[in-house]
Design a protein around this motif. Structure first.
Motif, PDB file in Angstrom:
ATOM      1  N   ALA A 140     -29.926-105.803  20.080  1.00 27.81           N
ATOM      2  CA  ALA A 140     -30.919-105.564  21.125  1.00 27.81           C
ATOM      3  C   ALA A 140     -30.368-104.486  22.035  1.00 27.81           C
ATOM      4  O   ALA A 140     -29.237-104.577  22.503  1.00 27.81           O
ATOM      5  CB  ALA A 140     -31.196-106.837  21.916  1.00 27.81           C
ATOM      6  N   GLY A 141     -31.148-103.442  22.232  1.00 32.13           N
ATOM      7  CA  GLY A 141     -30.705-102.353  23.091  1.00 32.13           C
ATOM      8  C   GLY A 141     -31.892-101.546  23.556  1.00 32.13           C
ATOM      9  O   GLY A 141     -32.934-101.501  22.891  1.00 32.13           O
ATOM     10  N   ALA A 142     -31.714-100.891  24.667  1.00 32.55           N
ATOM     11  CA  ALA A 142     -32.787-100.108  25.260  1.00 32.55           C
ATOM     12  C   ALA A 142     -33.221 -98.974  24.336  1.00 32.55           C
ATOM     13  O   ALA A 142     -32.430 -98.469  23.539  1.00 32.55           O
ATOM     14  CB  ALA A 142     -32.337 -99.540  26.600  1.00 32.55           C
ATOM     15  N   THR A 143     -34.460 -98.584  24.467  1.00 36.69           N
ATOM     16  CA  THR A 143     -34.970 -97.443  23.722  1.00 36.69           C
ATOM     17  C   THR A 143     -34.101 -96.228  24.034  1.00 36.69           C
ATOM     18  O   THR A 143     -33.767 -95.978  25.186  1.00 36.69           O
ATOM     19  CB  THR A 143     -36.436 -97.166  24.139  1.00 36.69           C
ATOM     20  OG1 THR A 143     -37.208 -98.330  23.850  1.00 36.69           O
ATOM     21  CG2 THR A 143     -37.006 -95.972  23.407  1.00 36.69           C
ATOM     22  N   GLY A 144     -33.715 -95.513  22.986  1.00 37.27           N
ATOM     23  CA  GLY A 144     -32.913 -94.308  23.171  1.00 37.27           C
ATOM     24  C   GLY A 144     -31.412 -94.522  23.152  1.00 37.27           C
ATOM     25  O   GLY A 144     -30.646 -93.573  23.303  1.00 37.27           O
ATOM     26  N   SER A 152     -34.060-104.317  17.970  1.00 39.65           N
ATOM     27  CA  SER A 152     -35.203-104.447  18.856  1.00 39.65           C
ATOM     28  C   SER A 152     -34.857-103.903  20.233  1.00 39.65           C
ATOM     29  O   SER A 152     -33.711-103.992  20.670  1.00 39.65           O
ATOM     30  CB  SER A 152     -35.592-105.924  18.969  1.00 39.65           C
ATOM     31  OG  SER A 152     -36.634-106.102  19.888  1.00 39.65           O
ATOM     32  N   ALA A 153     -35.854-103.364  20.896  1.00 35.98           N
ATOM     33  CA  ALA A 153     -35.653-102.878  22.255  1.00 35.98           C
ATOM     34  C   ALA A 153     -35.814-104.002  23.274  1.00 35.98           C
ATOM     35  O   ALA A 153     -35.536-103.811  24.446  1.00 35.98           O
ATOM     36  CB  ALA A 153     -36.639-101.753  22.566  1.00 35.98           C
ATOM     37  N   THR A 154     -36.247-105.156  22.815  1.00 36.53           N
ATOM     38  CA  THR A 154     -36.381-106.290  23.725  1.00 36.53           C
ATOM     39  C   THR A 154     -35.433-107.389  23.281  1.00 36.53           C
ATOM     40  O   THR A 154     -34.947-107.392  22.165  1.00 36.53           O
ATOM     41  CB  THR A 154     -37.820-106.846  23.726  1.00 36.53           C
ATOM     42  OG1 THR A 154     -38.124-107.338  22.428  1.00 36.53           O
ATOM     43  CG2 THR A 154     -38.811-105.789  24.137  1.00 36.53           C
TER      44      THR A 154
END
Length: 167
Positions: free
Chosen positions: A22-26, A154-156
């Protein structure tokens, strides 16, 4: 940035069948993790790393970006397959980007995904019928192929839901 977690990601892939990222977009999940897998030997003996995308344009543009970062020609070491278009070279391609639906079609022809060592389901938080079906089938494939690794990116932070499903 995902670079700070490279060692942990590779260690998790070596010791677990399913890895959740899980990690932020970009942050580099989509472009960097497949490259880490190639660098660390997951594509030895002709195996491939698959990375799914929910949309056709994403599969195409991300493949082009990764090929550029690796300094290779698109369609050779890095390729993609979307409906009605396959830009990859058998025996040469090591990272292949797909739409979820195209990988589902590939599962119909090769139910054990025998050519792949790792399948990364990217943008898993977007939850489509194709993504959910793909995750269910990957879970079944892993029962027969414990060597197959599945990375869910996933971004969430829905990690708990995916953890319960694969546990």
């Amino acid at each position: 940035p995902v670079d700070a977690f490279k060692a942990e990601i590779l260690s998790a892939c070596a010791s677990h069948q399913v890895v959740l990222i899980a990690g932020a977009t970009g942050c580099g999940k989509t472009t960097q993790v497949p490259q880490y897998l190639v660098e660390s030997g997951w594509t030895a003996n002709g195996r491939l790393v698959a990375c799914t995308q929910p949309r056709r344009v994403a599969a195409q543009t991300i493949a082009a970006r990764v090929a550029e970062e690796m300094g290779v020609t698109l369609g050779e070491e890095v390729g993609y397959a979307v409906r009605f278009e396959n830009v990859s070279t058998p025996g040469v391609t090591r990272i292949r980007f797909f739409t979820d639906g195209v990988l589902l079609s590939e599962l119909m022809n090769d139910p054990l995904l025998s050519r792949y060592s790792v399948v990364m389901v990217d943008e898993a938080h977007e939850r489509s019928l194709a993504t959910d079906l793909l995750l269910g089938l990957l879970k079944k494939v892993q029962r027969v192929r414990p060597d197959l690794r599945v990375i869910i990116a996933s971004a969430t932070n829905q990690a708990e839901d995916f953890k319960k499903f694969f546990d």
